[in-house]
Design an enzyme around this catalytic site. Structure first.
Site, PDB file in Angstrom:
ATOM      1  N   SER A 105      -4.398   1.680 -13.164  1.00 42.40           N
ATOM      2  CA  SER A 105      -3.598   2.824 -13.685  1.00 42.40           C
ATOM      3  C   SER A 105      -2.987   2.819 -14.848  1.00 42.40           C
ATOM      4  CB  SER A 105      -2.966   3.275 -12.435  1.00 42.40           C
ATOM      5  OG  SER A 105      -2.219   4.461 -12.847  1.00 42.40           O
ATOM      6  N   TYR A 153       3.373   2.662  -5.972  1.00 40.24           N
ATOM      7  CA  TYR A 153       2.198   2.701  -6.507  1.00 40.24           C
ATOM      8  C   TYR A 153       1.838   1.952  -7.955  1.00 40.24           C
ATOM      9  CZ  TYR A 153      -1.990   5.143  -8.795  1.00 40.24           C
ATOM     10  OH  TYR A 153      -2.891   5.572  -9.426  1.00 40.24           O
TER      11      TYR A 153
HETATM   12  P1  NAP Z   1      -8.783  10.781  -4.619  1.00 41.16           P
HETATM   13  O1  NAP Z   1      -9.352  12.199  -5.458  1.00 41.16           O
HETATM   14  O2  NAP Z   1      -7.806  11.124  -3.560  1.00 41.16           O
HETATM   15  O3  NAP Z   1     -10.024  10.092  -4.058  1.00 41.16           O
HETATM   16  C1  NAP Z   1      -9.920   8.797  -3.323  1.00 41.16           C
HETATM   17  C2  NAP Z   1     -10.922   8.312  -2.663  1.00 41.16           C
HETATM   18  O4  NAP Z   1     -10.679   6.958  -2.200  1.00 41.16           O
HETATM   19  C3  NAP Z   1     -11.607   9.165  -1.683  1.00 41.16           C
HETATM   20  O5  NAP Z   1     -13.115   9.018  -1.728  1.00 41.16           O
HETATM   21  C4  NAP Z   1     -11.040   8.409  -0.513  1.00 41.16           C
HETATM   22  O6  NAP Z   1     -11.934   9.003   0.878  1.00 41.16           O
HETATM   23  C5  NAP Z   1     -10.867   7.173  -0.885  1.00 41.16           C
HETATM   24  N1  NAP Z   1      -9.974   6.020   0.201  1.00 41.16           N
HETATM   25  C6  NAP Z   1      -8.758   6.689   0.273  1.00 41.16           C
HETATM   26  N2  NAP Z   1      -8.196   5.587   1.004  1.00 41.16           N
HETATM   27  C7  NAP Z   1      -9.327   4.739   1.453  1.00 41.16           C
HETATM   28  C8  NAP Z   1      -9.365   3.658   2.333  1.00 41.16           C
HETATM   29  N3  NAP Z   1      -8.249   3.174   2.905  1.00 41.16           N
HETATM   30  N4  NAP Z   1     -10.501   3.091   2.541  1.00 41.16           N
HETATM   31  C9  NAP Z   1     -11.781   3.739   1.895  1.00 41.16           C
HETATM   32  N5  NAP Z   1     -11.743   4.338   1.114  1.00 41.16           N
HETATM   33  C10 NAP Z   1     -10.486   5.418   0.898  1.00 41.16           C
HETATM   34  O7  NAP Z   1      -8.227   9.649  -5.709  1.00 41.16           O
HETATM   35  P2  NAP Z   1      -8.690   9.572  -7.352  1.00 41.16           P
HETATM   36  O8  NAP Z   1      -7.668  10.521  -8.105  1.00 41.16           O
HETATM   37  O9  NAP Z   1      -9.901   9.820  -7.379  1.00 41.16           O
HETATM   38  O10 NAP Z   1      -8.072   8.034  -7.374  1.00 41.16           O
HETATM   39  C11 NAP Z   1      -9.214   7.047  -7.212  1.00 41.16           C
HETATM   40  C12 NAP Z   1      -8.505   5.825  -7.750  1.00 41.16           C
HETATM   41  O11 NAP Z   1      -8.272   6.248  -9.254  1.00 41.16           O
HETATM   42  C13 NAP Z   1      -7.340   5.059  -7.212  1.00 41.16           C
HETATM   43  O12 NAP Z   1      -7.381   3.610  -7.028  1.00 41.16           O
HETATM   44  C14 NAP Z   1      -6.154   5.717  -7.872  1.00 41.16           C
HETATM   45  O13 NAP Z   1      -5.243   4.944  -7.952  1.00 41.16           O
HETATM   46  C15 NAP Z   1      -6.708   5.663  -9.464  1.00 41.16           C
HETATM   47  N6  NAP Z   1      -6.125   6.409 -10.436  1.00 41.16           N
HETATM   48  C16 NAP Z   1      -6.496   7.744 -10.611  1.00 41.16           C
HETATM   49  C17 NAP Z   1      -5.647   8.584 -11.425  1.00 41.16           C
HETATM   50  C18 NAP Z   1      -5.697  10.016 -11.514  1.00 41.16           C
HETATM   51  O14 NAP Z   1      -5.225  10.729 -12.370  1.00 41.16           O
HETATM   52  N7  NAP Z   1      -6.520  10.687 -10.678  1.00 41.16           N
HETATM   53  C19 NAP Z   1      -4.906   7.944 -12.537  1.00 41.16           C
HETATM   54  C20 NAP Z   1      -5.039   6.648 -12.310  1.00 41.16           C
HETATM   55  C21 NAP Z   1      -5.505   5.899 -11.439  1.00 41.16           C
HETATM   56  P3  NAP Z   1     -11.492   8.877   2.123  1.00 41.16           P
HETATM   57  O15 NAP Z   1     -10.227   9.558   2.139  1.00 41.16           O
HETATM   58  O16 NAP Z   1     -12.615   9.637   2.740  1.00 41.16           O
HETATM   59  O17 NAP Z   1     -11.625   7.487   2.884  1.00 41.16           O
END
Ligand code: NAP
Length: 258
Positions: free
Chosen positions: A143, A157
């Protein structure tokens, strides 16, 4: 221009929604065989079905990245179903806000367990299969928060996301002799289910802080990850790529006025 990734075996953790789903769909579109991993098998199956419906190859797998046995079973499933592991996207992550004043030990531990320990467990589980092929691509979803910026409410985080890069740099050195690269994408604010959960006010304030005037899409991140996975990126390792529409550039909101 790039060598086709058709037939490559890819694991994406956290692939049932958000950025992980975007990664899984993009690799599916590129002709890869995708293992779609999340803790909820029903949601992972829906995601895999979408890739199959688009003409790709995908299989759902239920696993929790915080559990070593789950990660080993995940790697075993990819080897058994797809004949090996070429690419790992260690993407699963959580971002529950918690100001330091009220952050509990459990709040801190759960973010670290998923985001940082989960990265280590996913990567280590896939190493034997990648070493057997003398080649591999590991792409971490970090991130901008932590490695580059700070954000009130997300100290745990930010620490986990900066920690992923510390892990990456040494992993890249250790794995280079095996032809395995380790790189990271650093998303800015990307519109996902997880981000939507932070509320409209948060989304609007983020849009206002991005020079390009919009949040990123999951495809913006997936395209960058796809590049790290190519044969042509073989000499790039231990690097991180910010994909944020210019969000980290202005020193203040006033700096964006022309
Ligand atoms: P999201 O929409 O909440 O999706 C998260 C995914 O991770 C879901 O598929 C969830 O599925 C899975 N997950 C969560 N905990 C887990 C675990 N313990 N084991 C296996 N799967 C797990 O999140 P996102 O926004 O796409 O974020 C994804 C990644 O991008 C993260 O690492 C986040 O830090 C990073 N990121 C996101 C943003 C943003 O703006 N969205 C910005 C910077 C970085 P289940 O709950 O079914 O397990």
């Amino acid at each position: 221009m790039f060598t086709s990734l058709k037939g490559r075996s890819v694991i994406v953790t956290g692939a049932s929604k958000g950025i992980g789903l975007g990664l899984a769909q993009r690799f599916g579109l590129a002709g890869c065989k995708v293992l779609v991993v999340s803790r909820n098998l029903g949601e992972a199956k829906s995601a895999a079905d979408g890739i199959l419906a688009a003409g790709g190859t995908a299989q759902a797998f239920e696993a929790d990245v915080t559990r070593q046995a789950d990660m080993q079973a995940m790697a075993g499933a990819a080897v058994e179903s797809f004949g090996g592991i070429d690419i790992l996207c260690a993407n699963a992550g959580i971002f529950p806000p918690s100001p330091l004043a009220t952050m509990s030990e459990a709040d801190f531990d759960s973010v670290m367990a998923t985001n940082l320990k989960g990265t280590f467990l996913a990567v280590s589980a896939c190493l034997a299969a990648m070493k057997a092929k003398k080649k591999g691509r590991i792409i971490l979803t970090s991130s901008i928060t932590g490695p580059v910026t700070g954000s009130a409410g997300w100290a745990h985080y930010g620490a986990s996301k900066a920690g992923q890069l510390g892990f990456m740099r040494t992993a890249a050195i250790e794995l280079a002799p095996h032809g395995i690269t380790v790189n990271a994408v650093l998303p800015g604010n990307i519109f996902t289910e997880g981000l939507a959960g932070l509320g409209d006010e948060y989304i609007r304030s983020m849009e206002a802080s991005v020079p390009m005037g919009r949040l990123g899409s999951v495809t913006d991140i997936a395209n960058a990850a796809l590049f790290f996975a190519t044969d042509e990126a073989a000499y790039i390792t231990g690097q991180s790529l910010v994909i944020d529409g210019g969000q980290i550039l202005p020193e203040s909101l006033a700096a964006m006025a022309v």
